[in-house]
Design a protein around this motif. Structure first.
Motif, PDB file in Angstrom:
ATOM      1  N   GLY A 278       0.884  -1.564  -0.515  1.00 23.70           N
ATOM      2  CA  GLY A 278       0.361  -0.178   0.151  1.00 23.70           C
ATOM      3  C   GLY A 278       0.971   1.516   0.047  1.00 23.70           C
ATOM      4  N   VAL A 279       0.311   2.582   0.031  1.00 23.15           N
ATOM      5  CA  VAL A 279       1.119   3.750   0.290  1.00 23.15           C
ATOM      6  C   VAL A 279      -0.026   4.014   1.640  1.00 23.15           C
ATOM      7  CG1 VAL A 279       1.707   3.577  -2.387  1.00 23.15           C
ATOM      8  CG2 VAL A 279      -0.670   4.372  -1.457  1.00 23.15           C
ATOM      9  N   ARG A 280       1.272   4.669   1.660  1.00 20.92           N
ATOM     10  CA  ARG A 280       1.099   6.422   2.909  1.00 20.92           C
ATOM     11  C   ARG A 280       1.595   7.519   2.786  1.00 20.92           C
ATOM     12  NH1 ARG A 280       1.824   3.253   7.736  1.00 20.92           N
ATOM     13  NH2 ARG A 280      -0.241   1.868   7.275  1.00 20.92           N
ATOM     14  N   GLY A 281       1.225   8.529   2.494  1.00 19.41           N
ATOM     15  CA  GLY A 281       1.648   9.690   2.113  1.00 19.41           C
ATOM     16  C   GLY A 281       2.963   9.569   1.133  1.00 19.41           C
ATOM     17  N   ALA A 282       4.365   9.759   1.391  1.00 21.48           N
ATOM     18  CA  ALA A 282       4.741   9.601   0.225  1.00 21.48           C
ATOM     19  C   ALA A 282       5.763   8.488   0.168  1.00 21.48           C
ATOM     20  CB  ALA A 282       5.989  10.900   0.235  1.00 21.48           C
ATOM     21  N   SER A 283       4.771   7.265   1.168  1.00 17.35           N
ATOM     22  CA  SER A 283       6.228   6.231   1.006  1.00 17.35           C
ATOM     23  C   SER A 283       4.988   4.945   0.005  1.00 17.35           C
ATOM     24  CB  SER A 283       6.651   5.695   2.469  1.00 17.35           C
ATOM     25  OG  SER A 283       7.273   6.922   3.755  1.00 17.35           O
ATOM     26  N   MET A 284       5.684   3.793   0.303  1.00 21.48           N
ATOM     27  CA  MET A 284       5.151   2.641  -0.193  1.00 21.48           C
ATOM     28  C   MET A 284       5.280   1.714   0.853  1.00 21.48           C
ATOM     29  SD  MET A 284       6.495  -0.297  -3.154  1.00 21.48           S
ATOM     30  CE  MET A 284       6.403   1.040  -4.827  1.00 21.48           C
ATOM     31  N   VAL A 285       4.455   1.399   1.531  1.00 20.47           N
ATOM     32  CA  VAL A 285       4.261   0.510   2.893  1.00 20.47           C
ATOM     33  C   VAL A 285       4.195  -0.922   2.286  1.00 20.47           C
ATOM     34  CG1 VAL A 285       3.256   0.633   5.112  1.00 20.47           C
ATOM     35  CG2 VAL A 285       4.027   2.782   4.345  1.00 20.47           C
ATOM     36  N   VAL A 286       4.865  -2.362   2.519  1.00 22.21           N
ATOM     37  CA  VAL A 286       4.686  -3.423   2.632  1.00 22.21           C
ATOM     38  C   VAL A 286       4.409  -3.824   4.362  1.00 22.21           C
ATOM     39  CG1 VAL A 286       5.498  -5.236   1.689  1.00 22.21           C
ATOM     40  CG2 VAL A 286       6.158  -3.013   0.719  1.00 22.21           C
ATOM     41  N   ASN A 287       2.987  -4.633   4.242  1.00 24.03           N
ATOM     42  CA  ASN A 287       2.710  -5.678   5.640  1.00 24.03           C
ATOM     43  C   ASN A 287       2.288  -7.007   4.546  1.00 24.03           C
ATOM     44  OD1 ASN A 287       2.575  -2.693   6.465  1.00 24.03           O
ATOM     45  ND2 ASN A 287       0.752  -2.024   6.732  1.00 24.03           N
ATOM     46  N   ASP A 288       2.906  -7.733   6.565  1.00 21.48           N
ATOM     47  CA  ASP A 288       2.472  -9.484   6.473  1.00 21.48           C
ATOM     48  C   ASP A 288       1.319  -8.943   6.685  1.00 21.48           C
ATOM     49  OD1 ASP A 288       2.252  -9.396   9.430  1.00 21.48           O
ATOM     50  OD2 ASP A 288       3.772 -10.067   9.776  1.00 21.48           O
ATOM     51  N   ALA A 289       0.771 -10.459   6.218  1.00 21.11           N
ATOM     52  CA  ALA A 289      -0.792 -11.134   6.469  1.00 21.11           C
ATOM     53  C   ALA A 289      -1.124 -10.524   7.225  1.00 21.11           C
ATOM     54  CB  ALA A 289      -0.807 -13.076   6.263  1.00 21.11           C
ATOM     55  N   ASP A 290      -0.492  -9.955   8.846  1.00 19.90           N
ATOM     56  CA  ASP A 290      -1.372 -10.225  10.217  1.00 19.90           C
ATOM     57  C   ASP A 290      -1.562  -8.644   9.895  1.00 19.90           C
ATOM     58  OD1 ASP A 290      -1.112 -12.449  11.216  1.00 19.90           O
ATOM     59  OD2 ASP A 290       0.514 -12.549  11.381  1.00 19.90           O
ATOM     60  N   GLY A 291      -1.138  -8.260   9.019  1.00 19.10           N
ATOM     61  CA  GLY A 291      -0.681  -6.249   8.767  1.00 19.10           C
ATOM     62  C   GLY A 291       0.492  -5.631   9.602  1.00 19.10           C
ATOM     63  N   ASN A 292       1.488  -6.542   9.971  1.00 20.41           N
ATOM     64  CA  ASN A 292       2.819  -6.308  10.605  1.00 20.41           C
ATOM     65  C   ASN A 292       3.768  -4.926   9.365  1.00 20.41           C
ATOM     66  OD1 ASN A 292       1.969  -6.824  13.388  1.00 20.41           O
ATOM     67  ND2 ASN A 292       2.451  -8.838  12.802  1.00 20.41           N
ATOM     68  N   LYS A 293       4.439  -4.314   9.518  1.00 17.61           N
ATOM     69  CA  LYS A 293       4.930  -3.469   9.237  1.00 17.61           C
ATOM     70  C   LYS A 293       6.065  -4.415   8.979  1.00 17.61           C
ATOM     71  CE  LYS A 293       5.506   0.766   8.284  1.00 17.61           C
ATOM     72  NZ  LYS A 293       6.275   2.085   9.486  1.00 17.61           N
ATOM     73  N   VAL A 294       6.308  -4.449   7.831  1.00 15.71           N
ATOM     74  CA  VAL A 294       8.161  -5.518   6.878  1.00 15.71           C
ATOM     75  C   VAL A 294       8.402  -4.586   6.275  1.00 15.71           C
ATOM     76  CG1 VAL A 294       8.862  -7.140   5.130  1.00 15.71           C
ATOM     77  CG2 VAL A 294       6.853  -7.752   6.165  1.00 15.71           C
ATOM     78  N   LYS A 295       7.994  -3.551   5.574  1.00 11.40           N
ATOM     79  CA  LYS A 295       9.217  -2.386   4.946  1.00 11.40           C
ATOM     80  C   LYS A 295       8.603  -1.475   4.793  1.00 11.40           C
ATOM     81  CE  LYS A 295      12.239  -4.652   2.901  1.00 11.40           C
ATOM     82  NZ  LYS A 295      13.582  -3.840   3.018  1.00 11.40           N
TER      83      LYS A 295
END
Length: 576
Positions: free
Chosen positions: A258-275
């Motif tokens: 997904g994206v948040r602001g000016a960043s790409m956010v990668v979450n795992d299946a449990d919703g925890n941020k990975v990158k």
């Protein structure tokens, strides 16, 4: 129009170049650079709506009304302009243009200053040693014409150069307006096409953000070698050898992008941020298998011109989200027209196949401990015959014979227990029965993705090829482009990974559906793959170094130049 009247600009600012104009205004290609971004920052205040409201509340009637970001158009003249600022006092109007750089200094460019520039300098007592650049002066002239068409009287214009905080007055004379109209007529003629050839050894090219698309030195070098151009045959080293962009591959099952602001956010299946990756550095995104991406992320990446590739868990490319900013109707029309001519398709297929076979031969000579001398001679013969073949069937025949020799010896380049299994199976794709076949298929899929992305950047249609048959859902031109790079990238990755122990038999899962990577195996593969794509190699003709990823992009753009008739014949990378 005499281009000698348009001297090089300072600090990479825009100067008149027919080819650059054609790219920007006809094909709609606008690539930002540090210079253009700085220009946007300088203009931000002058274009501010809040400043406009303050300026349009004069304390007395004699104070001019200031209009910011004023758009004027004249359909009859085929001209539209957006003025940074216009000072309007009754029926009199003065256009004011802001520039981030410096004006032309007489001490360094006196021979390039036209009579109109001398008039402008004499109107500024404190600025007698400087003058407007020709493009800036013409822009003021065109704005004055539009204002006069709207019923205003324009005594002069103003150019503000932010780097020196200097304000120059440009008298609006009949000579200035005549020069502006001549430039407008030249621009209209340029826009009518075809795309102009690049300038030769022009000092404006090195800081131009469109230089990697225009390829002025490379096109001129190719033309010069075959006697159809002029100038130095050795290109200047204008390209950075590698891009600094981030190429993201998301492969873990259940990952959500997904994206948040000016960043790409990668979450795992449990919703925890990975990158969390800044979007400003992202060049491409590849999604393997069961990876999800949000609609918001799709829109944001498309707006930034970032392609998104969807691949199966085995690495087969299934779809690409292709932003529309790369589409050039002229280039794609030329691609269809030229590939409809059998002779043109054969010409491209010859060059691709001959380069591929020679690269296969070189890889064997470098890595096979006991390569038969006859095999090297046979491959050289097949390459020579492919380069002179008269039909696609004949070229495919030579390519097939070379492949049989090459893959018959391929296991001899791998110092691992898995080599014997590949030697017994030979090259098999669907399904791959052993680790080496599986790794080769995966590497070829990733290379197809790289070539498709490169063709997109070059405004070419990946599905319309010359050597490979075009079928629905098949990126035929991507498969064409990747032929010379198969040995250099994909095969080399597999050989290196197994010989260094970075890939092992335990990195593969064997099922009735064939042999496939485990998650750990894919991770190990992409570590080797990333290093190889960043490796730099010297171009045998142009003499400068580029990473393999940039080298693929260079060749895609050279195919485009060949299709448009800018260079006489196609040529592809071969290692020495």
């Amino acid at each position: 129009m005499d281009e000698s009247l348009w001297p090089a600009r300072n600090v990479g600012e825009f100067a008149y170049c027919p080819r650059l104009f054609y790219y920007m205004e006809v094909e709609g290609i606008h690539l930002p650079s540090n210079d253009t971004l700085e220009g946007v920052r300088i203009h931000r205040r002058v274009d501010s709506p809040s400043a406009e409201q303050a300026d349009e509340s004069p304390a007395d009637e004699d104070r001019p009304v200031v209009a910011r970001s004023l758009t004027l158009t004249s359909p009859e003249r085929r001209l539209t302009a957006r003025l940074d600022l216009a000072e309007i006092n009754g029926q009199s109007a003065v256009p004011v243009e802001y520039r981030k750089g410096r004006p032309c200094h007489r001490s360094s460019a006196s021979s390039a200053i036209a009579p109109q520039e001398s008039e402008a300098a004499s109107a500024n007592d404190q600025n007698a040693a400087v003058a407007p650049w020709p493009t800036d002066r013409v822009q003021i002239g065109l704005q004055a014409i539009l204002l006069e068409d709207a019923g205003y009287t324009v005594p002069h214009g103003v150019l503000y150069y932010a780097a020196e905080k200097r304000r120059l007055i440009v008298p609006v004379t009949s000579a200035l307006k005549e020069e502006a109209l001549q430039t407008l007529a030249a621009a209209v003629a340029c826009a009518a096409g075809p795309r102009p050839l690049p300038l030769v050894n022009d000092p404006r090219c090195p800081r131009c953000s469109l230089q990697p698309i225009c390829l002025p030195d490379e096109v001129n070098a190719a033309r010069s070698r075959e006697g159809s151009g002029t100038g130095d045959a050795k290109p200047r080293n204008l390209w950075p050898p590698r891009d600094d962009g981030i190429h993201i591959v998301a492969q873990q099952e259940g990952i959500k992008v997904g994206v948040r602001g000016a960043s790409m956010v990668v979450n795992d299946a449990d919703g925890n941020k990975v990158k969390d990756v800044p979007l400003a550095g992202v060049e491409s995104l590849s999604l393997l298998g069961a990876v999800q991406i949000s609609t918001q992320a799709l829109h944001t990446l498309a707006e930034r011109g970032i392609p998104i590739a969807f691949l199966t868990a085995a690495g087969r490319l299934t779809a690409i989200v292709d932003p529309l900013d790369s589409v050039s109707a002229e280039t794609r029309r030329a691609q269809v027209r030229e590939f409809d001519k059998p002779a043109r398709g054969i010409e491209l297929a010859r060059a691709l196949t001959a380069a591929k076979i020679m690269n296969q031969r070189k890889l064997l000579m470098r890595n096979h401990e006991n390569m038969p001398a006859q095999a090297g001679a046979d491959l050289a013969t097949q390459a020579d015959q492919a380069a002179r073949a008269e039909s696609l069937d004949s070229i495919r025949g030579h390519e097939g014979q070379a492949a049989a020799i090459y893959f018959g010896l391929f296991a001899g380049m791998i110092k691992s227990d898995v080599a014997a299994e590949f030697d017994a199976n030979g090259r098999q794709r669907r399904p791959p029965p052993d680790p080496i076949n599986s790794a080769l298929s995966f590497a070829y899929s990733m290379l197809t993705h790289e070539c498709t992305a490169a063709l997109r950047v070059a405004s070419l249609e990946p599905s319309i090829g010359a050597f490979h048959v075009s079928r629905p859902g098949r990126p035929a031109l991507s498969l064409d482009l990747m032929e010379p790079f198969r040995p250099l990238i994909s095969d080399s990755i597999v050989i290196t990974a197994f010989n260094r122990g970075e890939l092992k038999a335990g990195h593969f899962l064997r099922t009735v559906a064939g042999c496939a990577f485990t998650d750990a195996g894919r991770k190990a593969f992409f570590a080797v793959y990333g290093r190889r794509m960043a490796d730099e190699i010297t171009h045998p003709v142009f003499g400068y170094k580029l990473s393999y990823r940039r080298m693929i992009t260079l060749h895609a753009r050279m195919i485009s130049a060949w299709l448009l008739g800018e260079i006489p014949s196609p040529a592809f990378l071969t290692t020495r």
